[in-house]
Every structure is written in structure tokens, then in C-alpha cells.
Design a protein around this motif. Sequence first.
Motif, PDB file in Angstrom:
ATOM      1  N   ASP A   1     -16.002  53.668  22.415  1.00  0.00           N
ATOM      2  CA  ASP A   1     -16.459  53.159  21.116  1.00  0.00           C
ATOM      3  C   ASP A   1     -17.959  52.883  21.138  1.00  0.00           C
ATOM      4  O   ASP A   1     -18.669  53.158  20.149  1.00  0.00           O
ATOM      5  N   THR A   2     -18.457  52.367  22.258  1.00  0.00           N
ATOM      6  CA  THR A   2     -19.882  52.067  22.355  1.00  0.00           C
ATOM      7  C   THR A   2     -20.694  53.345  22.487  1.00  0.00           C
ATOM      8  O   THR A   2     -21.800  53.442  21.925  1.00  0.00           O
ATOM      9  N   LEU A   3     -20.166  54.341  23.208  1.00  0.00           N
ATOM     10  CA  LEU A   3     -20.844  55.642  23.268  1.00  0.00           C
ATOM     11  C   LEU A   3     -20.980  56.240  21.871  1.00  0.00           C
ATOM     12  O   LEU A   3     -22.024  56.811  21.521  1.00  0.00           O
ATOM     13  N   ASP A   4     -19.937  56.122  21.072  1.00  0.00           N
ATOM     14  CA  ASP A   4     -19.986  56.642  19.701  1.00  0.00           C
ATOM     15  C   ASP A   4     -21.117  55.988  18.905  1.00  0.00           C
ATOM     16  O   ASP A   4     -21.808  56.653  18.120  1.00  0.00           O
ATOM     17  N   LYS A   5     -21.312  54.697  19.113  1.00  0.00           N
ATOM     18  CA  LYS A   5     -22.314  53.968  18.334  1.00  0.00           C
ATOM     19  C   LYS A   5     -23.741  54.400  18.664  1.00  0.00           C
ATOM     20  O   LYS A   5     -24.635  54.298  17.816  1.00  0.00           O
ATOM     21  N   VAL A   6     -23.958  54.889  19.895  1.00  0.00           N
ATOM     22  CA  VAL A   6     -25.311  55.301  20.277  1.00  0.00           C
ATOM     23  C   VAL A   6     -25.483  56.818  20.209  1.00  0.00           C
ATOM     24  O   VAL A   6     -26.523  57.342  20.600  1.00  0.00           O
ATOM     25  N   GLY A   7     -24.447  57.522  19.734  1.00  0.00           N
ATOM     26  CA  GLY A   7     -24.575  58.963  19.523  1.00  0.00           C
ATOM     27  C   GLY A   7     -24.348  59.823  20.738  1.00  0.00           C
ATOM     28  O   GLY A   7     -24.837  60.965  20.790  1.00  0.00           O
ATOM     29  N   VAL A   8     -23.597  59.334  21.709  1.00  0.00           N
ATOM     30  CA  VAL A   8     -23.287  60.114  22.910  1.00  0.00           C
ATOM     31  C   VAL A   8     -21.914  60.774  22.753  1.00  0.00           C
ATOM     32  O   VAL A   8     -20.932  60.095  22.448  1.00  0.00           O
ATOM     33  N   GLU A   9     -21.862  62.088  22.936  1.00  0.00           N
ATOM     34  CA  GLU A   9     -20.598  62.820  22.867  1.00  0.00           C
ATOM     35  C   GLU A   9     -19.880  62.732  24.210  1.00  0.00           C
ATOM     36  O   GLU A   9     -20.503  62.827  25.271  1.00  0.00           O
ATOM     37  N   TRP A  10     -18.575  62.585  24.160  1.00  0.00           N
ATOM     38  CA  TRP A  10     -17.783  62.426  25.372  1.00  0.00           C
ATOM     39  C   TRP A  10     -16.432  63.119  25.198  1.00  0.00           C
ATOM     40  O   TRP A  10     -16.044  63.480  24.091  1.00  0.00           O
ATOM     41  N   LYS A  11     -15.746  63.264  26.310  1.00  0.00           N
ATOM     42  CA  LYS A  11     -14.376  63.781  26.246  1.00  0.00           C
ATOM     43  C   LYS A  11     -13.582  63.194  27.412  1.00  0.00           C
ATOM     44  O   LYS A  11     -14.153  62.750  28.415  1.00  0.00           O
ATOM     45  N   VAL A  12     -12.269  63.199  27.242  1.00  0.00           N
ATOM     46  CA  VAL A  12     -11.374  62.684  28.271  1.00  0.00           C
ATOM     47  C   VAL A  12     -11.020  63.813  29.226  1.00  0.00           C
ATOM     48  O   VAL A  12     -10.663  64.917  28.805  1.00  0.00           O
ATOM     49  N   THR A  13     -11.167  63.564  30.510  1.00  0.00           N
ATOM     50  CA  THR A  13     -10.704  64.499  31.535  1.00  0.00           C
ATOM     51  C   THR A  13      -9.701  63.775  32.409  1.00  0.00           C
ATOM     52  O   THR A  13      -9.733  62.545  32.540  1.00  0.00           O
ATOM     53  N   ARG A  14      -8.812  64.516  33.010  1.00  0.00           N
ATOM     54  CA  ARG A  14      -7.718  63.900  33.758  1.00  0.00           C
ATOM     55  C   ARG A  14      -7.961  63.932  35.259  1.00  0.00           C
ATOM     56  O   ARG A  14      -8.539  64.870  35.789  1.00  0.00           O
ATOM     57  N   ARG A  15      -7.510  62.862  35.905  1.00  0.00           N
ATOM     58  CA  ARG A  15      -7.460  62.815  37.357  1.00  0.00           C
ATOM     59  C   ARG A  15      -5.991  62.939  37.727  1.00  0.00           C
ATOM     60  O   ARG A  15      -5.244  61.983  37.679  1.00  0.00           O
ATOM     61  N   GLY A  16      -5.590  64.159  38.060  1.00  0.00           N
ATOM     62  CA  GLY A  16      -4.170  64.429  38.227  1.00  0.00           C
ATOM     63  C   GLY A  16      -3.510  64.430  36.863  1.00  0.00           C
ATOM     64  O   GLY A  16      -3.936  65.141  35.947  1.00  0.00           O
ATOM     65  N   SER A  17      -2.493  63.607  36.682  1.00  0.00           N
ATOM     66  CA  SER A  17      -1.792  63.525  35.398  1.00  0.00           C
ATOM     67  C   SER A  17      -2.268  62.357  34.546  1.00  0.00           C
ATOM     68  O   SER A  17      -1.783  62.166  33.435  1.00  0.00           O
ATOM     69  N   ASP A  18      -3.229  61.594  35.061  1.00  0.00           N
ATOM     70  CA  ASP A  18      -3.659  60.381  34.354  1.00  0.00           C
ATOM     71  C   ASP A  18      -5.028  60.577  33.707  1.00  0.00           C
ATOM     72  O   ASP A  18      -5.961  61.070  34.349  1.00  0.00           O
ATOM     73  N   PRO A  19      -5.178  60.175  32.445  1.00  0.00           N
ATOM     74  CA  PRO A  19      -6.460  60.343  31.725  1.00  0.00           C
ATOM     75  C   PRO A  19      -7.430  59.213  32.019  1.00  0.00           C
ATOM     76  O   PRO A  19      -7.827  58.462  31.139  1.00  0.00           O
ATOM     77  N   TYR A  20      -7.803  59.065  33.310  1.00  0.00           N
ATOM     78  CA  TYR A  20      -8.633  57.937  33.695  1.00  0.00           C
ATOM     79  C   TYR A  20     -10.126  58.193  33.487  1.00  0.00           C
ATOM     80  O   TYR A  20     -10.921  57.270  33.500  1.00  0.00           O
ATOM     81  N   ASN A  21     -10.530  59.437  33.344  1.00  0.00           N
ATOM     82  CA  ASN A  21     -11.952  59.784  33.338  1.00  0.00           C
ATOM     83  C   ASN A  21     -12.493  60.021  31.934  1.00  0.00           C
ATOM     84  O   ASN A  21     -11.852  60.685  31.114  1.00  0.00           O
ATOM     85  N   ILE A  22     -13.683  59.525  31.688  1.00  0.00           N
ATOM     86  CA  ILE A  22     -14.440  59.843  30.482  1.00  0.00           C
ATOM     87  C   ILE A  22     -15.675  60.614  30.933  1.00  0.00           C
ATOM     88  O   ILE A  22     -16.466  60.117  31.749  1.00  0.00           O
ATOM     89  N   SER A  23     -15.841  61.811  30.426  1.00  0.00           N
ATOM     90  CA  SER A  23     -16.927  62.696  30.851  1.00  0.00           C
ATOM     91  C   SER A  23     -17.970  62.845  29.754  1.00  0.00           C
ATOM     92  O   SER A  23     -17.629  62.989  28.573  1.00  0.00           O
ATOM     93  N   VAL A  24     -19.243  62.802  30.147  1.00  0.00           N
ATOM     94  CA  VAL A  24     -20.362  63.123  29.262  1.00  0.00           C
ATOM     95  C   VAL A  24     -21.082  64.302  29.900  1.00  0.00           C
ATOM     96  O   VAL A  24     -21.686  64.157  30.967  1.00  0.00           O
ATOM     97  N   ALA A  25     -20.989  65.468  29.273  1.00  0.00           N
ATOM     98  CA  ALA A  25     -21.529  66.678  29.895  1.00  0.00           C
ATOM     99  C   ALA A  25     -22.461  67.474  28.987  1.00  0.00           C
ATOM    100  O   ALA A  25     -23.217  68.317  29.483  1.00  0.00           O
TER     101      ALA A  25
END
Length: 262
Positions: free
Chosen positions: A222-246
Motif C-alpha cells: 500500500d505504501t509503495l502504491d502511494k509513492v508510485g512504485v510498481e511491484w508484483k508478488v513472487t512466490r517462495r515455493g508455494s507461499d507468496p512471501y515475496n514482493i518484487s520491484v523490478a
Amino acid sequence: MQFHGSEVRQRALDLIASGATNAEVSRRLAVPPGTVSYWLHMDRSKRGECPGAHQTRCPRCTGRELDEAAYSYLLGLYLGDGHIVQYSQHRVPSLMITCGDVWPGLMDACHAAMEAVFPDNSVCRVRKIGCHNVKVYSKHLWCMFPQHGPGKKHERRIELEPWQQQIVDAHPWEFIRGLVHSDGCRITNWTVRLVGGERKRYEYPRYFFTNKSDDIRQLYCDTLDKVGVEWKVTRRGSDPYNISVARKASVALMDTHIGPKY
């Protein structure tokens, strides 16, 4: 975000006045224990019964001016690598942020933030294997960090109080920086592509934030959205623990305000 009305607050105070403990009130009313503690402190402060308030000058109890930028950064660190404990032999709880020895600048930044948020309290560093616990004692830690509660953070609800959200909204980059410094990193990814029949290696920077708490990851996004940073969820195994900014523009924005750990 859940808001608790004045009726719930008064009900909590009435229960405490009747002899109920803060923990019991928290369970009965489904209110975070830190919030119950804060309500009690504020009620005592209004009646002039807040013990030691003139000495500790807690921003929540006495209205002392708070270094909001430092607090926003410290809040991010706390949500990632911090915890509040009170051992039986100590009368006062302590906030500890675990900082790796490989990033001495980060440790210094954490130390400075604690001193800015708690100017009346001494900050110390406790050596551990490969790291230090940056530590401060205060009777008002639960006022400042109402997210405290029993159990692991990812196993319970984590949400910001309205006054905390206002600080994060005013100082979003400091909050993001604290989260990245605790549970994030800046790495260099690489890939190989065929160009004109030749295999060429390409490298590009990328930010990762990894946390098991759905709520803490959502606060980060939510805070990344407020400052204009694009992100996506990537998975570590079967769990969506990672947020990636690439994406290149977003990485450049993160580099301007965050950068690699140091």
C-alpha cells in the motif's frame, strides 16, 4: 483498517475499572492489547495519574513532540525484525531490533532512530553471534507500538492505528526504508538471451521484500502504491512471501530513496 469507536473504548475502561486485566479486556472486546494499554494510559493522563509521565514524556500520553520521520523508519524496522519483551526480572519492557553486523550503517541508523523517538531513554547494543540487538527500555513501548501482542506477528492481526497511518502517509519513504532494512534486500539478477545467435548475459537490479505476515506485506505494498512504485508478488515455493520491484523506473525510484543496505 479497523477503527474502534468511543463506546468500545469506554467499555474497555469500565472493565479495567472493575478489575479486569488488559489481556482479558483485549480478548473480550477483540481489541489489540496495545490499544487497550494506550486507552488506559490516555485515561490516566487526563486525570493526572499517569506514573512517570513528566519524566518519560511519552508522545502519546503527554503530547510531547515526536520525530515522525524517525518513528516511521523505526516502525518499519519493528514490524520486520523487532519485538517487545518484558522479562520477569525487569520492571520495564524493552524494544529490540536485531541488526546484522555486516550492515553497520543500518545498525547506526536504527540506533539513531531509537534515540530520536525515545530521547529520554538510553539506547544500547547487545552483542549476539553475527548481529547486535539494538535495545531501548521504556514503560510506554505499548503506547508507541500498539501492534505488540502474544505470539508471532504473522500469526495474528497487524494493523496500524489511525495516528500511525497519518505518520506513515506523511513519511512513506522512511517507512518503506525501515521495512526494506529489516526484511528486504537489493540484489542483481541476471539472465541469458540469444542475440544474433549468440548467448549474452544481462544483469539488472531488483528489490525484494520477504515477510510471512499478509498484513505487513499489504502495508508495504500500500505504501509503495502511494509513492508510485510498481511491484508484483513472487512466490517462495508455494507461499507468496515475496514482493518484487523490478521495473527500471521503480528500481530507480527505490535507489533514490532506499538503496542497498550498508
